[in-house]
Design an enzyme around this catalytic site. Structure first.
Site, PDB file in Angstrom:
ATOM      1  N   CYS A  87       0.836  -1.206   0.000  1.00  0.00           N
ATOM      2  CA  CYS A  87       0.000   0.000   0.000  1.00  0.00           C
ATOM      3  C   CYS A  87       0.870   1.254   0.000  1.00  0.00           C
ATOM      4  O   CYS A  87       1.905   1.307   0.662  1.00  0.00           O
ATOM      5  CB  CYS A  87      -0.908  -0.006   1.226  1.00  0.00           C
ATOM      6  SG  CYS A  87      -1.910   1.486   1.418  1.00  0.00           S
ATOM      7  N   CYS A  90       0.625   4.504   4.323  1.00  0.00           N
ATOM      8  CA  CYS A  90       1.626   4.647   5.384  1.00  0.00           C
ATOM      9  C   CYS A  90       3.009   4.244   4.865  1.00  0.00           C
ATOM     10  O   CYS A  90       3.129   3.340   4.047  1.00  0.00           O
ATOM     11  CB  CYS A  90       1.266   3.762   6.572  1.00  0.00           C
ATOM     12  SG  CYS A  90      -0.318   4.167   7.329  1.00  0.00           S
ATOM     13  N   CYS A 173      -8.356  -0.458   7.050  1.00  0.00           N
ATOM     14  CA  CYS A 173      -7.162   0.388   7.141  1.00  0.00           C
ATOM     15  C   CYS A 173      -6.982   0.746   8.607  1.00  0.00           C
ATOM     16  O   CYS A 173      -7.879   1.346   9.214  1.00  0.00           O
ATOM     17  CB  CYS A 173      -7.333   1.641   6.285  1.00  0.00           C
ATOM     18  SG  CYS A 173      -6.023   2.867   6.514  1.00  0.00           S
ATOM     19  N   GLN A 276      -8.995  18.848   8.054  1.00  0.00           N
ATOM     20  CA  GLN A 276      -7.870  18.141   8.661  1.00  0.00           C
ATOM     21  C   GLN A 276      -8.271  16.689   8.914  1.00  0.00           C
ATOM     22  O   GLN A 276      -9.334  16.416   9.469  1.00  0.00           O
ATOM     23  CB  GLN A 276      -7.453  18.802   9.979  1.00  0.00           C
ATOM     24  CG  GLN A 276      -6.817  20.168   9.835  1.00  0.00           C
ATOM     25  CD  GLN A 276      -5.385  20.125   9.296  1.00  0.00           C
ATOM     26  OE1 GLN A 276      -4.883  19.082   8.877  1.00  0.00           O
ATOM     27  NE2 GLN A 276      -4.743  21.273   9.287  1.00  0.00           N
ATOM     28  N   ASN A 310     -11.611  26.952  10.294  1.00  0.00           N
ATOM     29  CA  ASN A 310     -11.081  26.114  11.374  1.00  0.00           C
ATOM     30  C   ASN A 310     -10.477  26.944  12.507  1.00  0.00           C
ATOM     31  O   ASN A 310     -10.719  26.682  13.692  1.00  0.00           O
ATOM     32  CB  ASN A 310     -10.032  25.155  10.792  1.00  0.00           C
ATOM     33  CG  ASN A 310      -9.570  24.104  11.783  1.00  0.00           C
ATOM     34  OD1 ASN A 310     -10.362  23.557  12.540  1.00  0.00           O
ATOM     35  ND2 ASN A 310      -8.278  23.814  11.776  1.00  0.00           N
ATOM     36  N   ASP A 372      -2.237  29.117   7.774  1.00  0.00           N
ATOM     37  CA  ASP A 372      -2.288  27.654   7.665  1.00  0.00           C
ATOM     38  C   ASP A 372      -2.273  27.278   6.179  1.00  0.00           C
ATOM     39  O   ASP A 372      -3.259  26.782   5.644  1.00  0.00           O
ATOM     40  CB  ASP A 372      -3.552  27.121   8.360  1.00  0.00           C
ATOM     41  CG  ASP A 372      -3.597  25.597   8.398  1.00  0.00           C
ATOM     42  OD1 ASP A 372      -2.580  24.955   8.070  1.00  0.00           O
ATOM     43  OD2 ASP A 372      -4.666  25.049   8.734  1.00  0.00           O
ATOM     44  N   CYS A 402       2.261  22.064   6.916  1.00  0.00           N
ATOM     45  CA  CYS A 402       2.347  20.632   6.615  1.00  0.00           C
ATOM     46  C   CYS A 402       3.550  20.332   5.726  1.00  0.00           C
ATOM     47  O   CYS A 402       3.674  19.223   5.205  1.00  0.00           O
ATOM     48  CB  CYS A 402       1.059  20.141   5.957  1.00  0.00           C
ATOM     49  SG  CYS A 402       0.679  20.978   4.393  1.00  0.00           S
TER      50      CYS A 402
END
Length: 450
Positions: A87, A90, A173, A276, A310, A372, A402
């Protein structure tokens, strides 16, 4: 006179199986294997750890694929996910969460040093404790790829392999909210028909106040399929939305989903809007933003890259006024609607190109800034800061990122003394938004020196 060129034939690199020792991890958590023999290239290989002796297959000029671990690191752990090897989701499950966080902090430090944010010989960074997430079952939003296999009359649903279009079919998952894949698996029999699956692009599953399934379709579904989806929605208490090339519509009876702010306000959104992925850590991140910025009822705030509000709504609960600035018009409009529906008259929303934002776009100067941005960062906002008169610059700036490389670049720009920016870092922490992956979320707070 016309000239004709014969294209050169590309030399295809022949893949070789080599042995090497990992010297370090790079900023994307790839193992760095230095060339042991003259003429060989340094290779970057996902899945190995520093100190390990590995066997790998070369790919391209500098990449490689892990084949075998000959001497494992003591830091290596048993991977809990059965799909991990194939996959593309991750990529960091082979090391425990504390060491994941330590690596991410090190990446931020190295980039801050590279961009001149600090010099470790003469200063240190004011690190605070990381905001730590649940290591598993934290994702409240997943996007699944689909492919209809005509010969087998079967629909594939899953995640794509890393650097590939191949779909890895999955039934569960481990980093996703259990309800998400349960909904998709329950819906699967209705989707697994040629009349539906052949018109299906991808599936997005979201769970905030109630589960939502977004089906991306390439053409209209037949009436009997629509009726079946409508009945499934009612029985399973899950809202279904359909997205075509130019339209996004809920099925009849599907409610508008919402997230809940730290103050209990409802943040309505449409499937496909930015949200998020880690709801629990997002609440803690917003709370820390309020603690660091310390908004007061006498202060004006700019919230850049505001999304659906947010940070804007919690800021508006604490400040005199907030201007939420967002590049995507639809989300800027959603922030306005969210402020209105929660009875806020001190929050206004502006849609603007944040790469070209000017002081005249914004009106009165603000005491506090909140940023952000997406991965490309906030260069346009940094340029705005440079152009402002010193007395019009904010007292504090909170930056949520990020992408640590663009964060380091932008923070370095905000600290540039030659531009008259007299700021210092007063808060810095990693935010465990994406456990089991190499992705890094960071919060930084700057304060103007008196």
């Amino acid at each position: 006179m016309a000239q004709f060129f014969k294209p050169q034939k590309r030399n295809k690199s022949v893949s070789k199986t080599l042995k090497g020792q990992v010297s370090a991890l790079d900023h994307q958590a790839r193992a760095v294997v230095r060339a042991a023999v003259k003429g060989q290239s340094t290779r970057f290989i996902m899945g190995a750890l520093p100190g390990e002796v590995i066997e790998y297959k070369t790919a391209g000029k500098h990449s490689g694929h892990l084949e075998r671990i000959l001497e494992p690191s003591s830091d290596r752990r048993e991977v809990p996910c059965e799909y991990y090897a194939s996959c593309g989701g991750c990529d960091f499950q082979h090391i425990d969460e504390q060491k994941q966080l330590a690596h991410k902090r090190q990446v931020v430090e190295e980039l801050f040093q590279k961009f001149g944010v600090f010099n470790p010989q003469t200063s240190s960074l004011p690190w605070q404790e990381p905001l730590v997430s649940e290591p598993m079952r934290y994702r409240r939003r997943v996007r699944l790829a689909t492919r209809w296999l005509g010969k087998e009359q079967k629909l594939l649903i899953g995640f794509r392999e890393a650097q590939s279009h191949h779909i890895v079919p999955i039934e569960d998952c481990l980093v996703a909210d259990e309800i998400l894949l349960h909904c998709v698996n329950t819906l699967y029999p209705l989707l697994n028909t040629s009349t539906v699956a052949s018109k299906l692009g991808h599936i997005e599953a979201i769970n905030t106040n109630t589960p939502v399934i977004l089906l991306r379709i390439t053409e209209a579904l037949p009436g009997d399929a629509m009726q079946a989806l409508q009945e499934w929605q009612t029985v399973n208490k899950t809202n279904i939305w359909l997205q075509s090339e130019n339209d996004l519509q809920p099925l009849a009876g599907a409610a508008m989903p919402f997230d809940t702010s730290i103050d209990g306000d409802k943040l309505y959104f449409q499937p496909g809007d930015f949200l998020q992925v880690n709801g629990g850590i997002n609440q803690r991140m917003v709370q820390q933003a309020m603690d660091w910025l310390k908004p007061e009822k006498t202060q004006r705030v700019y919230d850049f890259f505001a999304g659906i509000g947010n940070f804007s709504l919690p800021l508006a609960r604490r400040a005199q006024s907030v201007l939420a600035v967002e590049g995507v018009y639809r989300m800027a409009e959603q922030t306005r609607i969210n402020a209105e529906s929660n009875g806020m008259d001190n929050l206004s929303s502006l849609s603007a190109d944040l790469n070209e934002i000017t002081a005249s776009d914004l009106g009165k100067p603000a005491d506090l800034w909140c940023l952000d941005p997406a991965r490309p960062g906030a260069e346009g906002v940094v340029k705005l800061l440079h152009k402002l008169k010193p007395e019009h610059r904010p007292q504090r700036i909170l930056y949520v990122s990020c992408a640590p490389d663009t964060l380091a670049r932008d923070i370095a720009g905000m600290l540039t003394e030659s531009k008259g920016c007299n700021y210092r870092i007063i808060g810095l922490s990693t935010v465990d938004m994406f456990p089991q992956t190499h992705h890094i979320e960071t919060m930084v707070c700057l304060e103007r020196a008196s």
